[in-house]
Design a protein around this motif. Sequence first.
Motif, PDB file in Angstrom:
ATOM      1  N   UNK A   1       0.681  -1.390   0.313  1.00 24.60           N
ATOM      2  CA  UNK A   1      -0.277   0.042  -0.171  1.00 24.60           C
ATOM      3  C   UNK A   1       1.029   1.173   0.672  1.00 24.60           C
ATOM      4  N   UNK A   2       1.659   1.616   0.858  1.00 34.02           N
ATOM      5  CA  UNK A   2       3.606   2.641   0.699  1.00 34.02           C
ATOM      6  C   UNK A   2       4.118   1.936   1.381  1.00 34.02           C
ATOM      7  N   UNK A   3       5.257   2.090  -0.174  1.00 28.67           N
ATOM      8  CA  UNK A   3       6.928   2.089   0.334  1.00 28.67           C
ATOM      9  C   UNK A   3       7.428   1.994   1.539  1.00 28.67           C
ATOM     10  N   UNK A   4       8.155   1.361   1.590  1.00 24.56           N
ATOM     11  CA  UNK A   4       9.369   1.179   2.976  1.00 24.56           C
ATOM     12  C   UNK A   4      10.022   2.052   2.668  1.00 24.56           C
ATOM     13  N   UNK A   5      10.165   2.185   1.513  1.00 23.00           N
ATOM     14  CA  UNK A   5      11.723   2.981   1.108  1.00 23.00           C
ATOM     15  C   UNK A   5      11.539   4.562   0.836  1.00 23.00           C
ATOM     16  N   UNK A   6      10.671   4.426  -0.079  1.00 19.78           N
ATOM     17  CA  UNK A   6      10.325   6.170  -0.559  1.00 19.78           C
ATOM     18  C   UNK A   6       9.142   6.035  -0.183  1.00 19.78           C
ATOM     19  N   UNK A   7       8.152   5.904   0.282  1.00 18.46           N
ATOM     20  CA  UNK A   7       6.974   6.072   0.982  1.00 18.46           C
ATOM     21  C   UNK A   7       5.627   6.778   0.156  1.00 18.46           C
TER      22      UNK A   7
END
Length: 415
Positions: A181-187
């Motif tokens: 749902x949301x990237x942990x690296x990019x947001x």
Amino acid sequence: MNARFKIAADRFDIDRVRADFPLLQREVHGKPLVYFDNANTSQKPASVIEAVDEHYRLHNANVARAVHELGEEATAAYEGARDRLARFINASSSQELVLTSGTTQSINLVAYSFLLPRLRPGDVIVTTVMEHHANIVPWQIVAQRSGATVKAAPINAAGELDVEAFIALLGPEVKLAAVGHVSNVLGTVNPVRELARECRRRGIPLLVDGSQAVPHRPVDVQSLGCDFYAVTGHKMLAPTGTGLLWARKEHLQAMPPFFGGGEMIREVSFEGTTFADPPHRFEAGTPNIAGFAGVTAAIDYYERLGFDAIRLWESELLAYATERLREVPGLRLFGEAADKEPVLSFLVEGAQATDLATLLDLEGIAVRSGHHCAHPLMAYYGVPATLRASLAFYNTPEEVDIFVAALQKVRKLLL
């Protein structure tokens, strides 16, 4: 208080919020802690810590195994957490929620119990380049066992999913799609509703890794339209070792258990075993009962603050931190999606991410360095690692200023 935060501050008493988090009051290496590693794990408010403590002091017993008062209290707390989580993500029934140790266990449950029995040689699992390893490796393992393959949709330079390319991969051979749902690296916030709609049109189940979404925004699984949604508790103020898998009822009913033991059965004999109904058939053994008491307290805390106020504060914090980081010479940001949560991954020219993180720690600042369990994403950008500052609603613009000043300082030491 920085002027741009005035409107947000009118709705959000940051000093009172910070007072709720005991660990934020400590010092590290003789300096006030600045905790910018929230995508890894969040800090816990006193109410969550107290809920866990209260369970062990007053209610400690196993669930579903005793008719005595303590056993009934423990069971009520555990099943009460399931009910609260169901309302928190707007599931239609608490019986659609399997309580797990976190997203990793939740995804593995889908991989082994739902997907593996359905896979045949030539089948395909679709995911994306930006996924956490927890949303890659389980699919690779079951693909290797079955002769299936895993294909990843690309992203653009801003760190946004190439939606058209993702949809183009959804052929008749695809047996499941999986996306964060949301990237942990990019947001980056992925367009989950659109992806779910396209998957439904083709009869393809969609799993969503919600680990990085639930701490920042309200989630409505019925509105999203996906088939599975996984959540990790320790990223959303709750204790470690807690989480959930939400799944459509028809999927849970069709899934055999892949982890066996006590409390997931109706009757056991050496001639055969009959299993409990979902979700309990997937919850063998003694769960983290005290942890789920903490989950209930975490949800209470979110609901007291309200996500409208949280999102306003965090959006201002992200915008301010992004502006301040751009002042650092030679800094390269990774992930500039139009829709993103407060995660900032970057490198500084001439400096190693680990060296920067080590020196920042000496300044009392906790950030994350490394590949962030996202090797394919690092390969896409052509770097071995990044430095990641991930923010939460209890962080402040003053902490951003301290962070940027410290980053400028340690950069000069390394160059």
